[in-house]
Design a protein around this motif. Structure first.
Motif, short mmCIF file in Angstrom:
data_model
loop_
_atom_site.label_atom_id
_atom_site.label_comp_id
_atom_site.label_asym_id
_atom_site.label_seq_id
_atom_site.Cartn_x
_atom_site.Cartn_y
_atom_site.Cartn_z
N PHE A 139 0.81 -1.22 0.00
CA PHE A 139 0.00 0.00 0.00
C PHE A 139 0.84 1.27 0.00
O PHE A 139 0.32 2.35 -0.28
CB PHE A 139 -0.98 -0.01 1.18
CG PHE A 139 -2.11 -0.96 0.94
CD1 PHE A 139 -3.22 -0.55 0.23
CD2 PHE A 139 -2.04 -2.27 1.36
CE1 PHE A 139 -4.25 -1.43 -0.04
CE2 PHE A 139 -3.07 -3.16 1.11
CZ PHE A 139 -4.17 -2.74 0.40
N ILE A 140 2.13 1.15 0.31
CA ILE A 140 2.98 2.34 0.39
C ILE A 140 3.11 3.06 -0.97
O ILE A 140 2.91 4.27 -1.03
CB ILE A 140 4.35 2.01 1.03
CG1 ILE A 140 4.13 1.59 2.50
CG2 ILE A 140 5.29 3.21 0.97
CD1 ILE A 140 5.37 1.08 3.21
N TYR A 172 -12.08 0.67 -0.77
CA TYR A 172 -11.29 0.95 0.43
C TYR A 172 -12.13 0.96 1.70
O TYR A 172 -11.63 0.63 2.79
CB TYR A 172 -10.48 2.24 0.25
CG TYR A 172 -9.24 1.98 -0.59
CD1 TYR A 172 -8.10 1.44 -0.01
CD2 TYR A 172 -9.24 2.19 -1.95
CE1 TYR A 172 -6.97 1.15 -0.76
CE2 TYR A 172 -8.12 1.91 -2.72
CZ TYR A 172 -6.98 1.39 -2.11
OH TYR A 172 -5.88 1.10 -2.87
N TRP A 208 -0.59 10.74 -2.35
CA TRP A 208 -0.04 11.87 -1.59
C TRP A 208 0.62 12.87 -2.54
O TRP A 208 0.41 14.08 -2.44
CB TRP A 208 0.99 11.35 -0.59
CG TRP A 208 1.38 12.35 0.46
CD1 TRP A 208 2.19 13.42 0.32
CD2 TRP A 208 0.95 12.36 1.83
NE1 TRP A 208 2.31 14.10 1.48
CE2 TRP A 208 1.56 13.47 2.44
CE3 TRP A 208 0.13 11.53 2.60
CZ2 TRP A 208 1.37 13.78 3.79
CZ3 TRP A 208 -0.05 11.84 3.94
CH2 TRP A 208 0.55 12.95 4.52
N GLN A 256 0.96 3.10 -3.35
CA GLN A 256 -0.34 3.72 -3.64
C GLN A 256 -0.54 4.96 -2.77
O GLN A 256 -1.00 5.99 -3.27
CB GLN A 256 -1.46 2.69 -3.40
CG GLN A 256 -2.82 3.16 -3.85
CD GLN A 256 -2.94 3.25 -5.36
OE1 GLN A 256 -2.97 2.26 -6.05
NE2 GLN A 256 -3.03 4.48 -5.89
N VAL A 257 -0.18 4.86 -1.50
CA VAL A 257 -0.28 6.02 -0.61
C VAL A 257 0.62 7.14 -1.12
O VAL A 257 0.21 8.31 -1.20
CB VAL A 257 0.12 5.65 0.85
CG1 VAL A 257 0.27 6.88 1.72
CG2 VAL A 257 -0.92 4.71 1.47
N TYR A 258 1.84 6.79 -1.54
CA TYR A 258 2.80 7.77 -2.05
C TYR A 258 2.25 8.46 -3.30
O TYR A 258 2.33 9.68 -3.45
CB TYR A 258 4.12 7.06 -2.37
CG TYR A 258 5.19 7.97 -2.92
CD1 TYR A 258 5.89 8.84 -2.09
CD2 TYR A 258 5.49 7.96 -4.29
CE1 TYR A 258 6.87 9.67 -2.61
CE2 TYR A 258 6.47 8.80 -4.81
CZ TYR A 258 7.15 9.66 -3.95
OH TYR A 258 8.11 10.49 -4.47
N LEU A 275 -2.39 2.74 6.80
CA LEU A 275 -2.20 3.10 5.39
C LEU A 275 -3.55 3.25 4.68
O LEU A 275 -3.74 4.18 3.88
CB LEU A 275 -1.33 2.05 4.69
CG LEU A 275 0.12 1.94 5.19
CD1 LEU A 275 0.82 0.77 4.53
CD2 LEU A 275 0.89 3.23 4.92
N THR A 276 -4.48 2.34 4.97
CA THR A 276 -5.80 2.41 4.35
C THR A 276 -6.53 3.69 4.77
O THR A 276 -7.22 4.32 3.97
CB THR A 276 -6.65 1.18 4.75
OG1 THR A 276 -5.88 0.00 4.52
CG2 THR A 276 -7.91 1.09 3.92
N ILE A 321 -5.16 6.56 5.43
CA ILE A 321 -4.60 7.69 4.67
C ILE A 321 -5.27 7.76 3.29
O ILE A 321 -5.71 8.82 2.84
CB ILE A 321 -3.06 7.57 4.53
CG1 ILE A 321 -2.40 7.61 5.91
CG2 ILE A 321 -2.52 8.68 3.63
CD1 ILE A 321 -0.90 7.33 5.90
N ILE A 322 -5.37 6.60 2.60
CA ILE A 322 -6.02 6.56 1.29
C ILE A 322 -7.48 6.98 1.41
O ILE A 322 -7.98 7.76 0.60
CB ILE A 322 -5.87 5.14 0.66
CG1 ILE A 322 -4.39 4.83 0.38
CG2 ILE A 322 -6.69 5.04 -0.63
CD1 ILE A 322 -4.13 3.44 -0.17
#
Lengths: 88, 88
Positions: B20-21, B41, B28, B23-25, B73-74, B76-77
């Motif tokens: 997920f990192i 999600y 972001w 995707q988060v990046y 992480l989820t 944040i998305i």
């Protein structure tokens, strides 16, 4: 393992598996993977494969069924992501 | 549970969490969630929460740590997905 514990596992498995259906549907309908990370799905695929192995070893039916179905859904998303990458 | 089995679980947990990192990046950096499914999600978040409960009950350390980090992480998305939905 008691029925209630397995039930929690099954609901968890259904949710994390079903979660990918709207994403697969969206990609299928729009034929677009814009905004989605190929790296994410490649790493995720390997992880789900290992969760399946782990589920088989610890003999957790929710993990085995859930992860097996998630692997199929992830493969569909990966197909569109890779097709998009190769066509660019 | 034997060391090797837990090791497989830990590698699986690291992979499905680390996945997920990127995707988060991506979200972001671009502040864009285009192509991503809010429904996915939301359902996924509930599922991971239940996997955490399941992991706590069966006392599986890889499941507890992996799912706890995935929840963050989820979230944040989900924050970006909901912000995008409300601003439209």
């Amino acid at each position: 393992m008691s029925f209630n514990i397995e039930l929690i596992g099954f609901i968890a498995a259904i949710l994390t598996t079903v979660a990918f259906i709207p994403q697969v549907y969206k990609v299928w309908q729009t034929k677009s993977v814009s905004g989605m990370s190929l790296t994410m799905y490649l790493i995720f695929f390997c992880g789900v494969l290992l969760w399946l192995v782990y589920g088989l070893i610890i003999n957790s039916l929710p993990m085995i069924i859930g992860n097996a179905v998630t692997i199929v859904l992830t493969l569909i998303i990966l197909y569109f992501l890779l097709r998009s990458k190769w066509s660019n």
